[in-house]
Scaffold this motif. Structure first.
Motif, PDB file in Angstrom:
ATOM      1  N   UNK A 186     -40.400 -28.149 -12.690  1.00 38.00           N
ATOM      2  CA  UNK A 186     -39.645 -28.758 -11.557  1.00 38.00           C
ATOM      3  C   UNK A 186     -40.347 -30.039 -11.074  1.00 38.00           C
ATOM      4  N   UNK A 187     -41.746 -29.938 -11.359  1.00 35.36           N
ATOM      5  CA  UNK A 187     -42.283 -31.255 -11.049  1.00 35.36           C
ATOM      6  C   UNK A 187     -42.167 -32.289 -12.032  1.00 35.36           C
ATOM      7  N   UNK A 188     -42.144 -32.036 -13.360  1.00 32.50           N
ATOM      8  CA  UNK A 188     -42.051 -32.910 -14.456  1.00 32.50           C
ATOM      9  C   UNK A 188     -40.623 -33.530 -14.337  1.00 32.50           C
ATOM     10  N   UNK A 189     -39.651 -32.661 -14.533  1.00 34.31           N
ATOM     11  CA  UNK A 189     -38.235 -33.156 -14.595  1.00 34.31           C
ATOM     12  C   UNK A 189     -37.409 -33.348 -13.600  1.00 34.31           C
ATOM     13  N   UNK A 190     -37.711 -32.492 -12.352  1.00 38.31           N
ATOM     14  CA  UNK A 190     -36.976 -32.744 -11.056  1.00 38.31           C
ATOM     15  C   UNK A 190     -35.737 -31.923 -11.207  1.00 38.31           C
ATOM     16  N   UNK A 191     -34.955 -32.020 -10.132  1.00 40.74           N
ATOM     17  CA  UNK A 191     -33.896 -31.168  -9.730  1.00 40.74           C
ATOM     18  C   UNK A 191     -32.617 -31.544 -10.776  1.00 40.74           C
ATOM     19  N   UNK A 192     -31.762 -30.781 -11.295  1.00 42.13           N
ATOM     20  CA  UNK A 192     -30.878 -30.915 -12.184  1.00 42.13           C
ATOM     21  C   UNK A 192     -29.331 -31.292 -11.390  1.00 42.13           C
ATOM     22  N   UNK A 193     -29.364 -31.307  -9.948  1.00 42.69           N
ATOM     23  CA  UNK A 193     -28.162 -31.404  -9.239  1.00 42.69           C
ATOM     24  C   UNK A 193     -27.589 -32.472  -9.585  1.00 42.69           C
ATOM     25  N   UNK A 194     -26.133 -32.171  -9.876  1.00 42.07           N
ATOM     26  CA  UNK A 194     -25.265 -33.357  -9.883  1.00 42.07           C
ATOM     27  C   UNK A 194     -24.142 -33.347  -8.789  1.00 42.07           C
ATOM     28  N   UNK A 195     -23.904 -34.222  -8.006  1.00 36.02           N
ATOM     29  CA  UNK A 195     -23.223 -34.267  -6.829  1.00 36.02           C
ATOM     30  C   UNK A 195     -21.849 -34.968  -7.187  1.00 36.02           C
ATOM     31  N   UNK A 196     -21.384 -34.995  -8.471  1.00 38.42           N
ATOM     32  CA  UNK A 196     -20.074 -35.746  -8.892  1.00 38.42           C
ATOM     33  C   UNK A 196     -18.709 -34.782  -8.586  1.00 38.42           C
ATOM     34  N   UNK A 197     -17.653 -35.425  -8.367  1.00 43.08           N
ATOM     35  CA  UNK A 197     -16.670 -34.534  -8.318  1.00 43.08           C
ATOM     36  C   UNK A 197     -16.182 -34.227  -9.842  1.00 43.08           C
ATOM     37  N   UNK A 198     -15.753 -32.962 -10.128  1.00 43.56           N
ATOM     38  CA  UNK A 198     -15.249 -32.547 -11.299  1.00 43.56           C
ATOM     39  C   UNK A 198     -13.961 -33.204 -11.666  1.00 43.56           C
ATOM     40  N   UNK A 199     -13.812 -33.511 -13.108  1.00 43.50           N
ATOM     41  CA  UNK A 199     -12.582 -34.333 -13.487  1.00 43.50           C
ATOM     42  C   UNK A 199     -11.641 -33.279 -13.818  1.00 43.50           C
ATOM     43  N   UNK A 200     -10.288 -33.970 -13.939  1.00 45.00           N
ATOM     44  CA  UNK A 200      -9.157 -32.846 -14.489  1.00 45.00           C
ATOM     45  C   UNK A 200      -8.622 -32.312 -13.193  1.00 45.00           C
ATOM     46  N   UNK A 201      -7.300 -31.684 -13.560  1.00 43.03           N
ATOM     47  CA  UNK A 201      -6.657 -31.238 -12.388  1.00 43.03           C
ATOM     48  C   UNK A 201      -7.239 -29.897 -11.781  1.00 43.03           C
ATOM     49  N   UNK A 202      -6.972 -29.529 -10.706  1.00 40.22           N
ATOM     50  CA  UNK A 202      -7.563 -28.517  -9.544  1.00 40.22           C
ATOM     51  C   UNK A 202      -7.342 -27.227 -10.551  1.00 40.22           C
ATOM     52  N   UNK A 203      -8.611 -26.467 -10.497  1.00 49.42           N
ATOM     53  CA  UNK A 203      -8.482 -25.076 -10.999  1.00 49.42           C
ATOM     54  C   UNK A 203      -7.983 -24.032 -10.228  1.00 49.42           C
ATOM     55  N   UNK A 204      -7.575 -22.988 -10.624  1.00 49.53           N
ATOM     56  CA  UNK A 204      -7.094 -22.013  -9.846  1.00 49.53           C
ATOM     57  C   UNK A 204      -8.240 -21.122  -9.244  1.00 49.53           C
ATOM     58  N   UNK A 205      -8.039 -20.305  -8.322  1.00 49.15           N
ATOM     59  CA  UNK A 205      -9.232 -19.248  -7.700  1.00 49.15           C
ATOM     60  C   UNK A 205      -9.676 -18.579  -8.867  1.00 49.15           C
ATOM     61  N   UNK A 206      -8.874 -17.969  -9.593  1.00 49.43           N
ATOM     62  CA  UNK A 206      -9.317 -16.945 -10.581  1.00 49.43           C
ATOM     63  C   UNK A 206     -10.342 -17.703 -11.740  1.00 49.43           C
ATOM     64  N   UNK A 207      -9.766 -19.179 -12.070  1.00 43.27           N
ATOM     65  CA  UNK A 207     -10.628 -19.988 -12.944  1.00 43.27           C
ATOM     66  C   UNK A 207     -11.617 -20.481 -12.456  1.00 43.27           C
ATOM     67  N   UNK A 208     -11.869 -20.768 -11.222  1.00 37.79           N
ATOM     68  CA  UNK A 208     -13.218 -20.990 -10.547  1.00 37.79           C
ATOM     69  C   UNK A 208     -14.097 -19.803 -10.497  1.00 37.79           C
ATOM     70  N   UNK A 209     -13.660 -18.707 -10.173  1.00 37.60           N
ATOM     71  CA  UNK A 209     -14.611 -17.412 -10.133  1.00 37.60           C
ATOM     72  C   UNK A 209     -15.181 -17.127 -11.627  1.00 37.60           C
ATOM     73  N   UNK A 210     -14.358 -17.178 -12.481  1.00 36.78           N
ATOM     74  CA  UNK A 210     -14.776 -17.072 -13.889  1.00 36.78           C
ATOM     75  C   UNK A 210     -15.863 -18.011 -14.187  1.00 36.78           C
ATOM     76  N   UNK A 211     -15.485 -19.347 -13.781  1.00 35.70           N
ATOM     77  CA  UNK A 211     -16.424 -20.523 -14.156  1.00 35.70           C
ATOM     78  C   UNK A 211     -17.969 -19.848 -13.621  1.00 35.70           C
ATOM     79  N   UNK A 212     -17.696 -19.643 -12.125  1.00 34.56           N
ATOM     80  CA  UNK A 212     -19.205 -19.255 -11.738  1.00 34.56           C
ATOM     81  C   UNK A 212     -19.803 -18.124 -12.421  1.00 34.56           C
TER      82      UNK A 212
END
Length: 213
Positions: A94-120
């Motif tokens: 954590x100290x050496x490499x820092x946070x891996x957070x990306x705050x960019x909007x995902x590209x492509x068409x909107x995903x369905x609720x099920x697709x988002x659930x499966x992704x998570x």
């Protein structure tokens, strides 16, 4: 209620859960990304998916650790010691490499609720770091001679979800403002990194000292 840990253990575990909840990682990245691209409902479905992945990890660890204790209490102590070492390694990373957070909007068409659930769900279930972390993190809060170790591990796993859920939902519901604010305040992420590293290092030292007695 034998599955309930002591109050001191529960308070310590809760504090660790909160530190983890605010620490950026793949789950936070995808939940913010999908909230920005698919709306708050999409981000919430990602959170539901990641939480479901944690349920699977919890059950695997609970029954796997229980079997390990029965087979060899010594091996369980080795697992806990190795787990403490892993926490130190995470702190250093954590100290050496820092946070891996990306705050960019995902590209492509909107995903369905099920697709988002499966992704998570997939992000948490298939992430080797999450697998290793749960194998080494949860066992730190039980002892080899506890006859109710399985129930306590399951309780702690679900408590982990319960404690982290409000934080995750707040992040999703404020994703747009949060993304912009974090982009302009990168030092905040470094502060989270140092908090994570400090808490986990102290916890690891406590484990090593306890086992050395």
């Amino acid at each position: 209620m034998e599955f309930l840990p002591s109050l001191a253990t529960l308070l310590t575990f809760t504090g660790m859960c909160w530190v983890l909840a605010i620490t950026p990682g793949p789950d936070m990245t995808i939940s913010i990304s999908r909230a920005l691209s698919d709306g708050k409902a999409g981000g919430i479905m990602v959170v539901m998916g990641t939480s479901s992945g944690i349920v699977i990890h919890t059950l695997l660890v609970a029954f796997g650790v229980s079997a390990l204790i029965v087979a060899s209490p010594t091996a369980f102590l080795i697992l806990k010691t190795g787990g403490a070492g892993y926490l130190v390694w995470l702190a250093i990373q954590a100290i050496r490499h820092g946070s891996s957070l990306s705050v960019k909007k995902a590209d492509g068409p909107a995903k369905s609720g099920l697709a988002n659930f499966v992704s998570g769900f997939t992000v948490n279930l298939m992430n080797p770091k999450v697998i290793i972390f749960f194998m080494t993190f949860l066992p730190q809060f039980v002892t080899a001679n506890d006859p109710h170790v399985t129930g306590k591990l399951i309780f702690l796993g679900f408590w982990f979800i319960l404690v982290g859920m409000p934080v995750n939902l707040i992040i999703v519901l404020t994703a747009e403002k949060l993304a912009g604010w974090l982009a302009a305040n990168r030092k905040v992420l470094r502060g989270i990194d140092y908090t994570f590293a400090g808490v986990f290092s102290l916890f690891a030292v406590k484990i090593f000292m306890t086992q050395a007695r």
